[in-house]
Motif scaffolding. Structure first.
Motif, mmCIF file in Angstrom:
data_model
loop_
_atom_site.group_PDB
_atom_site.id
_atom_site.type_symbol
_atom_site.label_atom_id
_atom_site.label_comp_id
_atom_site.label_asym_id
_atom_site.label_seq_id
_atom_site.Cartn_x
_atom_site.Cartn_y
_atom_site.Cartn_z
ATOM 1 N N VAL A 63 34.141 -36.223 9.479
ATOM 2 C CA VAL A 63 33.899 -35.974 10.903
ATOM 3 C C VAL A 63 32.647 -35.114 11.082
ATOM 4 C CG1 VAL A 63 34.811 -34.808 12.958
ATOM 5 C CG2 VAL A 63 36.294 -36.291 11.609
ATOM 6 N N MET A 64 32.527 -34.046 10.281
ATOM 7 C CA MET A 64 31.365 -33.164 10.404
ATOM 8 C C MET A 64 30.080 -33.923 10.081
ATOM 9 S SD MET A 64 30.308 -29.607 8.497
ATOM 10 C CE MET A 64 31.891 -28.889 8.765
ATOM 11 N N LEU A 65 30.093 -34.690 9.007
ATOM 12 C CA LEU A 65 28.887 -35.420 8.610
ATOM 13 C C LEU A 65 28.532 -36.516 9.616
ATOM 14 C CD1 LEU A 65 29.458 -35.599 4.768
ATOM 15 C CD2 LEU A 65 27.779 -34.192 5.999
ATOM 16 N N THR A 66 29.540 -37.109 10.225
ATOM 17 C CA THR A 66 29.277 -38.112 11.262
ATOM 18 C C THR A 66 28.522 -37.485 12.419
ATOM 19 O OG1 THR A 66 31.204 -39.433 10.632
ATOM 20 C CG2 THR A 66 30.367 -39.732 12.881
ATOM 21 N N ARG A 67 28.927 -36.276 12.811
ATOM 22 C CA ARG A 67 28.228 -35.568 13.890
ATOM 23 C C ARG A 67 26.798 -35.207 13.476
ATOM 24 N NH1 ARG A 67 33.380 -31.852 15.283
ATOM 25 N NH2 ARG A 67 34.454 -33.385 16.583
ATOM 26 N N LEU A 68 26.652 -34.695 12.247
ATOM 27 C CA LEU A 68 25.319 -34.327 11.773
ATOM 28 C C LEU A 68 24.418 -35.553 11.653
ATOM 29 C CD1 LEU A 68 26.299 -31.658 9.093
ATOM 30 C CD2 LEU A 68 25.242 -31.231 11.330
ATOM 31 N N GLU A 69 24.999 -36.673 11.237
ATOM 32 C CA GLU A 69 24.227 -37.917 11.150
ATOM 33 C C GLU A 69 23.864 -38.412 12.549
ATOM 34 O OE1 GLU A 69 24.447 -41.896 8.445
ATOM 35 O OE2 GLU A 69 26.304 -41.342 9.476
ATOM 36 N N ARG A 70 24.803 -38.353 13.475
ATOM 37 C CA ARG A 70 24.539 -38.757 14.866
ATOM 38 C C ARG A 70 23.386 -37.945 15.460
ATOM 39 N NH1 ARG A 70 28.790 -36.395 18.345
ATOM 40 N NH2 ARG A 70 27.359 -34.677 18.090
ATOM 41 N N ASP A 71 23.320 -36.652 15.083
ATOM 42 C CA ASP A 71 22.267 -35.772 15.583
ATOM 43 C C ASP A 71 20.961 -35.907 14.796
ATOM 44 O OD1 ASP A 71 24.062 -34.897 17.482
ATOM 45 O OD2 ASP A 71 24.576 -33.049 16.399
ATOM 46 N N GLY A 72 20.952 -36.809 13.811
ATOM 47 C CA GLY A 72 19.727 -37.075 13.055
ATOM 48 C C GLY A 72 19.388 -36.029 12.006
ATOM 49 N N LEU A 73 20.382 -35.247 11.567
ATOM 50 C CA LEU A 73 20.120 -34.153 10.622
ATOM 51 C C LEU A 73 20.396 -34.526 9.174
ATOM 52 C CD1 LEU A 73 21.602 -31.278 12.788
ATOM 53 C CD2 LEU A 73 19.228 -32.071 12.646
ATOM 54 N N VAL A 74 21.270 -35.498 8.951
ATOM 55 C CA VAL A 74 21.569 -35.974 7.601
ATOM 56 C C VAL A 74 21.608 -37.495 7.629
ATOM 57 C CG1 VAL A 74 22.946 -33.924 6.995
ATOM 58 C CG2 VAL A 74 24.101 -35.984 7.816
ATOM 59 N N ASN A 75 21.460 -38.072 6.443
ATOM 60 C CA ASN A 75 21.722 -39.505 6.323
ATOM 61 C C ASN A 75 22.618 -39.726 5.124
ATOM 62 O OD1 ASN A 75 20.013 -39.792 4.002
ATOM 63 N ND2 ASN A 75 18.250 -39.950 5.355
ATOM 64 N N ARG A 76 23.373 -40.777 5.209
ATOM 65 C CA ARG A 76 24.289 -41.156 4.132
ATOM 66 C C ARG A 76 23.779 -42.448 3.518
ATOM 67 N NH1 ARG A 76 30.239 -40.271 6.869
ATOM 68 N NH2 ARG A 76 29.325 -39.756 8.857
ATOM 69 N N HIS A 77 23.891 -42.522 2.214
ATOM 70 C CA HIS A 77 23.495 -43.754 1.556
ATOM 71 C C HIS A 77 24.343 -43.953 0.301
ATOM 72 C CE1 HIS A 77 20.974 -40.524 -0.076
ATOM 73 N NE2 HIS A 77 21.003 -41.181 -1.197
ATOM 74 N N ALA A 92 14.419 -33.906 10.261
ATOM 75 C CA ALA A 92 14.920 -33.032 11.335
ATOM 76 C C ALA A 92 15.871 -31.978 10.771
ATOM 77 C CB ALA A 92 15.626 -33.859 12.416
ATOM 78 N N GLY A 93 16.689 -32.362 9.805
ATOM 79 C CA GLY A 93 17.584 -31.399 9.154
ATOM 80 C C GLY A 93 16.803 -30.349 8.392
ATOM 81 N N LEU A 94 15.784 -30.791 7.671
ATOM 82 C CA LEU A 94 14.924 -29.853 6.940
ATOM 83 C C LEU A 94 14.227 -28.888 7.888
ATOM 84 C CD1 LEU A 94 13.338 -32.281 4.328
ATOM 85 C CD2 LEU A 94 14.774 -30.290 3.812
ATOM 86 N N ALA A 95 13.830 -29.384 9.048
ATOM 87 C CA ALA A 95 13.115 -28.544 10.018
ATOM 88 C C ALA A 95 13.998 -27.430 10.575
ATOM 89 C CB ALA A 95 12.577 -29.409 11.160
ATOM 90 N N LEU A 96 15.324 -27.619 10.537
ATOM 91 C CA LEU A 96 16.233 -26.586 11.046
ATOM 92 C C LEU A 96 16.473 -25.453 10.048
ATOM 93 C CD1 LEU A 96 19.081 -28.427 12.981
ATOM 94 C CD2 LEU A 96 17.270 -26.981 13.892
ATOM 95 N N LEU A 97 16.183 -25.665 8.787
ATOM 96 C CA LEU A 97 16.503 -24.667 7.764
ATOM 97 C C LEU A 97 15.910 -23.287 8.054
ATOM 98 C CD1 LEU A 97 16.321 -26.837 4.520
ATOM 99 C CD2 LEU A 97 18.348 -26.186 5.857
ATOM 100 N N PRO A 98 14.640 -23.169 8.450
ATOM 101 C CA PRO A 98 14.122 -21.821 8.741
ATOM 102 C C PRO A 98 14.866 -21.136 9.898
ATOM 103 C CG PRO A 98 12.311 -23.374 8.469
ATOM 104 C CD PRO A 98 13.577 -24.182 8.503
#
Length: 147
Positions: A63-77, A92-98
């Motif tokens: 569920v958490m990863l689905t939300r993060l993927e929906r928000d464009g922060l992670v991808n699954r493969h 986009a996920g990398l850009a949030l790290l700082p």
């Protein structure tokens, strides 16, 4: 009779609220931010390993990863022949790290300012001892990686 854990529980709740405020600009909840940092640290990681690292049931992590993927922060493969899905950060996920790291440092700074550096570090060590005694581990260590 004084109940020892009430102030600890209350402080933990307030620290998490402070962290939510510090993360507000990211749109992330604290656990989501911790997961993104773990993915950044470990690189592409299997979804099942990520669930284990955070002591979460696989459906909860899904569920958490689905939300993060929906928000464009992670991808699954998945690779051909591999049934397990790997998770990686998107640009986009990398850009949030700082921003996440700044939020962490903000909360740490608040705790150090409230206690003083030496007492804050002693409190953190005591919290780690309590976590370990309760069977916990650092939130992003993979099984077998606990220091």
């Amino acid at each position: 009779m004084e109940i020892l854990f009430h102030p600890i529980l209350h402080a933990a709740h307030l620290i998490e609220a402070h962290l939510r405020d510090a993360l507000a600009e990211t749109g992330l909840q604290p656990r989501q931010a911790r997961v993104l940092l773990a993915i950044a640290e470990f690189g592409p990681i299997k979804q099942v390993q990520l669930a284990q690292a955070f002591d979460l049931a696989p459906p909860t992590m899904t569920v958490m990863l689905t939300r993060l993927e929906r928000d464009g922060l992670v991808n699954r493969h998945s690779k051909a022949g591999d049934k397990q899905t790997s998770i990686a950060l998107t640009p986009a996920g990398l850009a949030l790290l700082p921003k996440i790291e700044r939020a962490w440092l903000s909360v740490d700074g608040f705790i150090r300012q409230s206690f003083g550096a030496a007492e804050a570090e002693a409190f953190s060590r005591a919290a780690c001892l309590l976590r370990d005694a309760l069977g916990g581990k650092p939130p992003h260590y993979l099984k077998g990686d606990h220091p």
